[in-house]
Design a protein around this motif. Structure first.
Motif, PDB file in Angstrom:
ATOM      1  N   LEU A 123      -7.004 -48.501  16.855  1.00 47.92           N
ATOM      2  CA  LEU A 123      -7.047 -47.790  18.131  1.00 47.92           C
ATOM      3  C   LEU A 123      -5.904 -48.227  19.034  1.00 47.92           C
ATOM      4  O   LEU A 123      -5.250 -47.398  19.686  1.00 47.92           O
ATOM      5  CB  LEU A 123      -8.387 -48.043  18.819  1.00 47.92           C
ATOM      6  CG  LEU A 123      -9.634 -47.614  18.044  1.00 47.92           C
ATOM      7  CD1 LEU A 123     -10.889 -48.110  18.763  1.00 47.92           C
ATOM      8  CD2 LEU A 123      -9.680 -46.098  17.877  1.00 47.92           C
ATOM      9  N   LYS A 124      -5.661 -49.515  19.083  1.00 51.69           N
ATOM     10  CA  LYS A 124      -4.586 -50.051  19.929  1.00 51.69           C
ATOM     11  C   LYS A 124      -3.229 -49.518  19.489  1.00 51.69           C
ATOM     12  O   LYS A 124      -2.378 -49.164  20.321  1.00 51.69           O
ATOM     13  CB  LYS A 124      -4.605 -51.581  19.880  1.00 51.69           C
ATOM     14  CG  LYS A 124      -3.538 -52.241  20.734  1.00 51.69           C
ATOM     15  CD  LYS A 124      -3.646 -53.753  20.638  1.00 51.69           C
ATOM     16  CE  LYS A 124      -2.555 -54.438  21.449  1.00 51.69           C
ATOM     17  NZ  LYS A 124      -2.656 -55.928  21.358  1.00 51.69           N
ATOM     18  N   LEU A 163      -3.392 -45.490  20.252  1.00 49.53           N
ATOM     19  CA  LEU A 163      -3.655 -45.033  21.619  1.00 49.53           C
ATOM     20  C   LEU A 163      -3.029 -45.921  22.686  1.00 49.53           C
ATOM     21  O   LEU A 163      -3.260 -45.669  23.883  1.00 49.53           O
ATOM     22  CB  LEU A 163      -5.172 -44.964  21.852  1.00 49.53           C
ATOM     23  CG  LEU A 163      -5.955 -44.022  20.942  1.00 49.53           C
ATOM     24  CD1 LEU A 163      -7.454 -44.164  21.192  1.00 49.53           C
ATOM     25  CD2 LEU A 163      -5.524 -42.570  21.148  1.00 49.53           C
ATOM     26  N   THR A 164      -2.284 -46.929  22.297  1.00 44.40           N
ATOM     27  CA  THR A 164      -1.667 -47.957  23.131  1.00 44.40           C
ATOM     28  C   THR A 164      -2.703 -49.009  23.524  1.00 44.40           C
ATOM     29  O   THR A 164      -3.907 -48.774  23.455  1.00 44.40           O
ATOM     30  CB  THR A 164      -0.992 -47.416  24.414  1.00 44.40           C
ATOM     31  OG1 THR A 164      -1.971 -47.159  25.419  1.00 44.40           O
ATOM     32  CG2 THR A 164      -0.192 -46.165  24.124  1.00 44.40           C
ATOM     33  N   HIS A 198      -3.706 -49.901  26.231  1.00 47.17           N
ATOM     34  CA  HIS A 198      -4.469 -49.551  27.425  1.00 47.17           C
ATOM     35  C   HIS A 198      -5.596 -48.563  27.119  1.00 47.17           C
ATOM     36  O   HIS A 198      -6.161 -47.976  28.040  1.00 47.17           O
ATOM     37  CB  HIS A 198      -3.544 -48.944  28.480  1.00 47.17           C
ATOM     38  CG  HIS A 198      -2.425 -49.847  28.902  1.00 47.17           C
ATOM     39  ND1 HIS A 198      -2.629 -51.003  29.620  1.00 47.17           N
ATOM     40  CD2 HIS A 198      -1.085 -49.768  28.683  1.00 47.17           C
ATOM     41  CE1 HIS A 198      -1.468 -51.599  29.842  1.00 47.17           C
ATOM     42  NE2 HIS A 198      -0.521 -50.879  29.289  1.00 47.17           N
ATOM     43  N   TYR A 199      -5.927 -48.381  25.853  1.00 47.27           N
ATOM     44  CA  TYR A 199      -6.938 -47.384  25.504  1.00 47.27           C
ATOM     45  C   TYR A 199      -8.292 -47.743  26.115  1.00 47.27           C
ATOM     46  O   TYR A 199      -8.597 -48.901  26.377  1.00 47.27           O
ATOM     47  CB  TYR A 199      -7.045 -47.239  23.987  1.00 47.27           C
ATOM     48  CG  TYR A 199      -7.718 -48.372  23.248  1.00 47.27           C
ATOM     49  CD1 TYR A 199      -9.067 -48.305  22.918  1.00 47.27           C
ATOM     50  CD2 TYR A 199      -7.006 -49.510  22.858  1.00 47.27           C
ATOM     51  CE1 TYR A 199      -9.696 -49.341  22.229  1.00 47.27           C
ATOM     52  CE2 TYR A 199      -7.619 -50.539  22.175  1.00 47.27           C
ATOM     53  CZ  TYR A 199      -8.962 -50.449  21.860  1.00 47.27           C
ATOM     54  OH  TYR A 199      -9.587 -51.476  21.183  1.00 47.27           O
ATOM     55  N   ALA A 225      -6.863 -39.034  21.642  1.00 49.82           N
ATOM     56  CA  ALA A 225      -8.276 -39.408  21.648  1.00 49.82           C
ATOM     57  C   ALA A 225      -8.785 -39.487  20.215  1.00 49.82           C
ATOM     58  O   ALA A 225      -8.387 -38.691  19.364  1.00 49.82           O
ATOM     59  CB  ALA A 225      -9.105 -38.407  22.451  1.00 49.82           C
ATOM     60  N   TYR A 275     -12.761 -42.942  22.132  1.00 50.34           N
ATOM     61  CA  TYR A 275     -11.687 -43.772  22.676  1.00 50.34           C
ATOM     62  C   TYR A 275     -10.504 -42.871  23.027  1.00 50.34           C
ATOM     63  O   TYR A 275     -10.159 -41.953  22.267  1.00 50.34           O
ATOM     64  CB  TYR A 275     -11.238 -44.804  21.649  1.00 50.34           C
ATOM     65  CG  TYR A 275     -12.316 -45.789  21.260  1.00 50.34           C
ATOM     66  CD1 TYR A 275     -12.588 -46.915  22.034  1.00 50.34           C
ATOM     67  CD2 TYR A 275     -13.068 -45.602  20.094  1.00 50.34           C
ATOM     68  CE1 TYR A 275     -13.574 -47.823  21.665  1.00 50.34           C
ATOM     69  CE2 TYR A 275     -14.053 -46.508  19.724  1.00 50.34           C
ATOM     70  CZ  TYR A 275     -14.299 -47.608  20.513  1.00 50.34           C
ATOM     71  OH  TYR A 275     -15.280 -48.498  20.133  1.00 50.34           O
ATOM     72  N   THR A 276      -9.864 -43.149  24.158  1.00 55.68           N
ATOM     73  CA  THR A 276      -8.788 -42.269  24.612  1.00 55.68           C
ATOM     74  C   THR A 276      -7.636 -43.064  25.212  1.00 55.68           C
ATOM     75  O   THR A 276      -7.768 -44.236  25.567  1.00 55.68           O
ATOM     76  CB  THR A 276      -9.296 -41.294  25.692  1.00 55.68           C
ATOM     77  OG1 THR A 276      -9.455 -42.002  26.938  1.00 55.68           O
ATOM     78  CG2 THR A 276     -10.628 -40.646  25.301  1.00 55.68           C
ATOM     79  N   ARG A 277      -6.520 -42.389  25.333  1.00 58.97           N
ATOM     80  CA  ARG A 277      -5.457 -42.914  26.180  1.00 58.97           C
ATOM     81  C   ARG A 277      -5.967 -42.917  27.623  1.00 58.97           C
ATOM     82  O   ARG A 277      -6.871 -42.148  27.971  1.00 58.97           O
ATOM     83  CB  ARG A 277      -4.195 -42.063  26.047  1.00 58.97           C
ATOM     84  CG  ARG A 277      -3.515 -42.214  24.674  1.00 58.97           C
ATOM     85  CD  ARG A 277      -2.302 -41.325  24.541  1.00 58.97           C
ATOM     86  NE  ARG A 277      -1.719 -41.428  23.207  1.00 58.97           N
ATOM     87  CZ  ARG A 277      -0.628 -42.131  22.894  1.00 58.97           C
ATOM     88  NH1 ARG A 277       0.017 -42.795  23.857  1.00 58.97           N
ATOM     89  NH2 ARG A 277      -0.171 -42.173  21.660  1.00 58.97           N
TER      90      ARG A 277
END
Length: 272
Positions: free
Chosen positions: A103-104, A107-108, A110-111, A151, A224-226
């Motif tokens: 995810l990191k 989505l960076t 900061h997700y 996302a 999970y999203t940006r």
């Protein structure tokens, strides 16, 4: 087209997190296919505990009737917001060490965790309509298919998801296609044992298969999203996430970034 699957290595388990090699392969497969199965990423005992808790505390959603606070998403299917309280407040669920690095990367760092709940498929539920969870950022143009992932839905079944109980059919690579082109793709059927999970790009075409068993099939989902994205399509009847101030205060420091919007955006829900 094959279903992309990652099987964790002994090195992953020994480290308690993904090795660089596994992470690189997982992100490559996800970027290409828009979907990914991770085998045995979750503790089976935790899954069984959550299943028992869900069946006990969310009984009123286990009947085939419309609910004022649950979204009807198909024949005998409901999307239910699940409160992030014991046993669902376990950091290994919302901050799983074998999922978080993926995810990191995608989505960076900061997700955020923007949604948490369950989709309940009752016994006898027919096949769900084939769909995308979100209509697109720019649905009137072809640009959505060219954009990076914004996302990801994490699906964790609370019982085995198979040909009988039903599972989430996925159409690989359709996150990069128009719906017309996606209609030419053959679906894949992920068979998920307890402890397995499925990651889907929010743009991926998918749909639940029939529940031909006599069991209720609940699957947990984490959205999970940006940091800039909010789901404006799926939460007309309920809150996307419920977490009490007490639970929020107990979130480990390494995972607190997931709930930044709950702290600063006045979105904390005191579920009692």
């Amino acid at each position: 087209m094959m279903l992309p699957i990652v099987t964790l290595s002994s090195e992953d388990y020994a480290a308690g997190q993904l090795t660089e090699e596994t992470l690189s392969e997982a992100t490559r497969l996800f970027n290409l296919h828009g979907t990914l199965v991770i085998k045995q990423a979750f503790d089976v005992n935790l899954i069984q505990t959550m299943h028992a808790a869900f069946m006990e505390h969310y009984q009123r959603y286990l009947t085939n009737k419309r609910h004022a606070d649950a979204l009807h998403v198909g024949d005998k299917r409901f999307m239910v917001t699940v409160a992030l309280e014991a046993p669902f407040d376990n950091p290994s669920l919302y901050g799983n060490p074998f999922v978080a690095p993926i995810l990191k990367t995608l989505l960076t760092r900061h997700y955020l965790l923007r949604g948490f709940g369950a989709v309940v498929s009752l016994p006898g539920a027919k096949a769900q309509h084939v769909h995308r969870d979100f209509p697109g950022l720019f649905p009137e143009t072809p640009i959505d298919a060219m954009l990076p992932c914004f996302a990801i839905t994490l699906i964790v079944p609370l019982i085995e998801a198979n040909e009988t109980t039903g599972t989430t059919l996925v159409w690989p690579q359709t996150h990069r296609m128009s719906l017309e082109k996606a209609a030419e793709v053959k679906p894949e059927m992920p068979i998920l044992e307890l402890g397995d999970c499925l990651l889907n790009d929010f743009r991926l075409v998918h749909g639940g298969s029939p529940n031909n068993s006599d069991q209720v099939r609940p699957i947990l989902y984490n959205l999970y999203t940006r940091p800039w994205f909010q789901d404006s399509a799926n939460y007309s009847k309920q809150e996307p996430l419920q977490i009490s101030p007490e639970t929020l205060n107990g979130v480990p420091e390494e995972h607190r970034h997931l709930f930044v919007h709950n702290v600063s955006g006045n979105r904390v829900s005191d579920h009692t």
